[in-house]
Scaffold this motif. Sequence first.
Motif, PDB file in Angstrom:
ATOM      1  N   ILE A 409      -5.122 -92.603 -80.332  1.00  0.00           N
ATOM      2  CA  ILE A 409      -3.838 -92.252 -79.721  1.00  0.00           C
ATOM      3  C   ILE A 409      -3.080 -91.357 -80.684  1.00  0.00           C
ATOM      4  CG2 ILE A 409      -1.699 -93.152 -78.735  1.00  0.00           C
ATOM      5  CD1 ILE A 409      -3.132 -95.809 -78.301  1.00  0.00           C
ATOM      6  N   SER A 410      -2.447 -90.323 -80.163  1.00  0.00           N
ATOM      7  CA  SER A 410      -1.711 -89.397 -81.020  1.00  0.00           C
ATOM      8  C   SER A 410      -0.465 -90.068 -81.575  1.00  0.00           C
ATOM      9  CB  SER A 410      -1.314 -88.146 -80.232  1.00  0.00           C
ATOM     10  OG  SER A 410      -0.335 -88.451 -79.256  1.00  0.00           O
ATOM     11  N   ASN A 411      -0.010 -89.565 -82.715  1.00  0.00           N
ATOM     12  CA  ASN A 411       1.203 -90.096 -83.318  1.00  0.00           C
ATOM     13  C   ASN A 411       2.424 -89.871 -82.440  1.00  0.00           C
ATOM     14  OD1 ASN A 411       0.016 -91.109 -85.646  1.00  0.00           O
ATOM     15  ND2 ASN A 411       0.190 -89.159 -86.736  1.00  0.00           N
ATOM     16  N   THR A 412       2.424 -88.776 -81.676  1.00  0.00           N
ATOM     17  CA  THR A 412       3.567 -88.484 -80.821  1.00  0.00           C
ATOM     18  C   THR A 412       3.745 -89.552 -79.755  1.00  0.00           C
ATOM     19  OG1 THR A 412       3.212 -86.113 -81.165  1.00  0.00           O
ATOM     20  CG2 THR A 412       4.620 -86.756 -79.324  1.00  0.00           C
ATOM     21  N   ILE A 413       2.656 -89.954 -79.106  1.00  0.00           N
ATOM     22  CA  ILE A 413       2.762 -90.970 -78.049  1.00  0.00           C
ATOM     23  C   ILE A 413       3.143 -92.320 -78.647  1.00  0.00           C
ATOM     24  CG2 ILE A 413       0.380 -91.822 -77.988  1.00  0.00           C
ATOM     25  CD1 ILE A 413       2.375 -90.839 -74.894  1.00  0.00           C
ATOM     26  N   LEU A 414       2.665 -92.612 -79.861  1.00  0.00           N
ATOM     27  CA  LEU A 414       3.059 -93.851 -80.529  1.00  0.00           C
ATOM     28  C   LEU A 414       4.549 -93.816 -80.884  1.00  0.00           C
ATOM     29  CD1 LEU A 414       0.028 -94.393 -82.932  1.00  0.00           C
ATOM     30  CD2 LEU A 414       0.632 -95.819 -80.980  1.00  0.00           C
ATOM     31  N   GLY A 415       5.028 -92.651 -81.299  1.00  0.00           N
ATOM     32  CA  GLY A 415       6.435 -92.533 -81.660  1.00  0.00           C
ATOM     33  C   GLY A 415       7.355 -92.691 -80.470  1.00  0.00           C
ATOM     34  N   LEU A 416       7.014 -92.053 -79.339  1.00  0.00           N
ATOM     35  CA  LEU A 416       7.912 -92.105 -78.180  1.00  0.00           C
ATOM     36  C   LEU A 416       7.823 -93.424 -77.416  1.00  0.00           C
ATOM     37  CD1 LEU A 416       6.487 -91.576 -75.104  1.00  0.00           C
ATOM     38  CD2 LEU A 416       5.902 -89.445 -76.218  1.00  0.00           C
ATOM     39  N   THR A 417       6.816 -94.253 -77.741  1.00  0.00           N
ATOM     40  CA  THR A 417       6.709 -95.552 -77.072  1.00  0.00           C
ATOM     41  C   THR A 417       7.082 -96.679 -78.034  1.00  0.00           C
ATOM     42  OG1 THR A 417       4.322 -95.535 -77.570  1.00  0.00           O
ATOM     43  CG2 THR A 417       5.012 -94.789 -75.384  1.00  0.00           C
ATOM     44  N   PHE A 418       6.128 -97.128 -78.825  1.00  0.00           N
ATOM     45  CA  PHE A 418       6.342 -98.331 -79.639  1.00  0.00           C
ATOM     46  C   PHE A 418       7.462 -98.160 -80.660  1.00  0.00           C
ATOM     47  CE2 PHE A 418       1.908 -98.784 -78.224  1.00  0.00           C
ATOM     48  CZ  PHE A 418       1.982-100.039 -77.653  1.00  0.00           C
ATOM     49  N   LEU A 419       7.448 -97.045 -81.403  1.00  0.00           N
ATOM     50  CA  LEU A 419       8.473 -96.872 -82.429  1.00  0.00           C
ATOM     51  C   LEU A 419       9.846 -96.661 -81.805  1.00  0.00           C
ATOM     52  CD1 LEU A 419       8.921 -96.802 -85.435  1.00  0.00           C
ATOM     53  CD2 LEU A 419       8.443 -94.354 -85.431  1.00  0.00           C
ATOM     54  N   ALA A 420       9.906 -95.867 -80.743  1.00  0.00           N
ATOM     55  CA  ALA A 420      11.187 -95.639 -80.065  1.00  0.00           C
ATOM     56  C   ALA A 420      11.694 -96.916 -79.408  1.00  0.00           C
ATOM     57  CB  ALA A 420      11.035 -94.530 -79.023  1.00  0.00           C
ATOM     58  N   TRP A 421      10.819 -97.663 -78.754  1.00  0.00           N
ATOM     59  CA  TRP A 421      11.238 -98.910 -78.106  1.00  0.00           C
ATOM     60  C   TRP A 421      11.702 -99.941 -79.129  1.00  0.00           C
ATOM     61  CZ3 TRP A 421       6.196 -99.145 -74.726  1.00  0.00           C
ATOM     62  CH2 TRP A 421       6.284 -98.192 -73.707  1.00  0.00           C
ATOM     63  N   GLY A 422      10.919-100.063 -80.201  1.00  0.00           N
ATOM     64  CA  GLY A 422      11.286-101.057 -81.212  1.00  0.00           C
ATOM     65  C   GLY A 422      12.631-100.767 -81.852  1.00  0.00           C
TER      66      GLY A 422
END
Length: 537
Positions: A409-422
């Motif tokens: 999974i790209s870092n961008t999708i991880l950032g806009l989902t898990f990191l942004a949600w958290g």
Amino acid sequence: MTTNIECRDYHNYANNTCVFMRTTPDCKLDEGFINYLTFVFCTIGDKLLALGLTLLAGWLLVLFIGLGVTADAYFCPALRVIARVLKLSENIAGVTFLAFGNGAPDIFSAIAAVGSAKGGDVGLAFGALFGAGVFVTTVVAGTIGLVTPFTSIQRPLLRDIIFFIVAAFGAYVAMYDGKIYLVESLGFIIMYIVYLIVLIGGYFVNRRIKDRRALLQAVQTEAAARSYGSVQTTGETTVVADEASRIIPDDSESQPDVTFALALRHAFLPRTDTPWVERNLINKIFSIIRMPVLLILHFTVPLVDYDVQEHNWNKLLNSFHLLSGPLAVAILTKVGFMKIANVFPVWAAVAIVGTILCFASLILTEYHTKPRYHSGFAFLGFAVSVVWIYCIANEIVNLLSTFGIVFGISNTILGLTFLAWGNSLSDYVSNVVSARQGYPNMGISACYGGPLLNFLMGLGIPFTFATIKNGAPFSIDVSLLQNVIAYFLFGSLAGTLVFIPLNKFYYGRRFGSLLILYYVAFLVIAILIETNVIGGK
């Protein structure tokens, strides 16, 4: 292994994955305490990969909880005390210290993500900042409209949205050519300063207008009273000292005497407002997960609270903080592992000095009367909590990078989902609760002012450091997904800027539902791009 091999290529080395993770430079996780890739593939092993990933997912949850607890329970209170010590007005403190405290998880996560970026891949930082902006301005704002339909304030709302649009456009322009220059990164910080000037200037102008209106009304009242010859007024607002003395507690009043055993209990066990028997099952489970985090923070971070008697002074615990706080900073920053003259470790020197200060505090202070220098513990708490937040953010970034490598999974999708949600979960809860309690304007203002601060400082601070450190522009790897995130943030802000004035600034359930559906569409398109359904080669 050659240096041009990416860590995501580990599938090609299935028979020797552990050696690949240990020897490939791209698999090195910077600034973290644990290399989660070697933990999964070497300590746990390929055969128990699911178990290892489950453990990491649980650890990620604990880290997100720790990040929120540190920011809310220690970092923000320390900033409030510091603002009071520096005698800042409530408005200035709110838009500077307290706003920075509320945005600490986003800002420090962005700093950690940029600091650990490899090959210009800052997708985790961009995804988190843009993704959090989209999430808060759609899901959180939409939920407020669904829960409590209301008519919003006008000028402050328009001001924040316009500034946010300009900031997002500036970020898009900065990343368009694949390089961020020092002037551009400083521009985000300057834009925040301009925002503060406009905000504070507007506050003083509005207050002056209100004072003039109050003075005019007082003059008219006095004239009317004189015509009757019975009422005497001064034209100014007065405060009754006796009433204030009954409301404001006297700090000089000492605490009632307690036993030494009770003092020990209060010192070494964190106190909670809700008794255990009164909590529901979910709160009990959450409390059990939080307990190790609370204990570590309780023993290392001093907490000064002006809302309680003696400002939360505890002789035993605060004296211990003089040892544990600096020692925690030395270990967490890894400075403590360095050696003085290549012989004596730094952590040992810090421990010796801290022990001396600890015993000096035990000898020179009283149990029930705070010392004159007690406010200095707020500065110590600020420093220790900053280090904790940064270290936790680093571990979160490393964990998300690990999941991205394992699952492709790209870092961008991880950032806009898990990191942004958290990082936005606390915003969601606090803003919606404010709306339910009858303060929807407070919640909706935070939906734009808070993410604006996080956005400007989350881009300005890390890229300014990075460009100064490198002595050259910071090269970034721009992807289609990052551009799409920027477009969706523009869309949510521009749509609100156009629709809300046309709707007479009314946030209703229909508009709230549209905002939430807009975010769902955003996630669907982001996933389709990630899976190469859209834009695939």
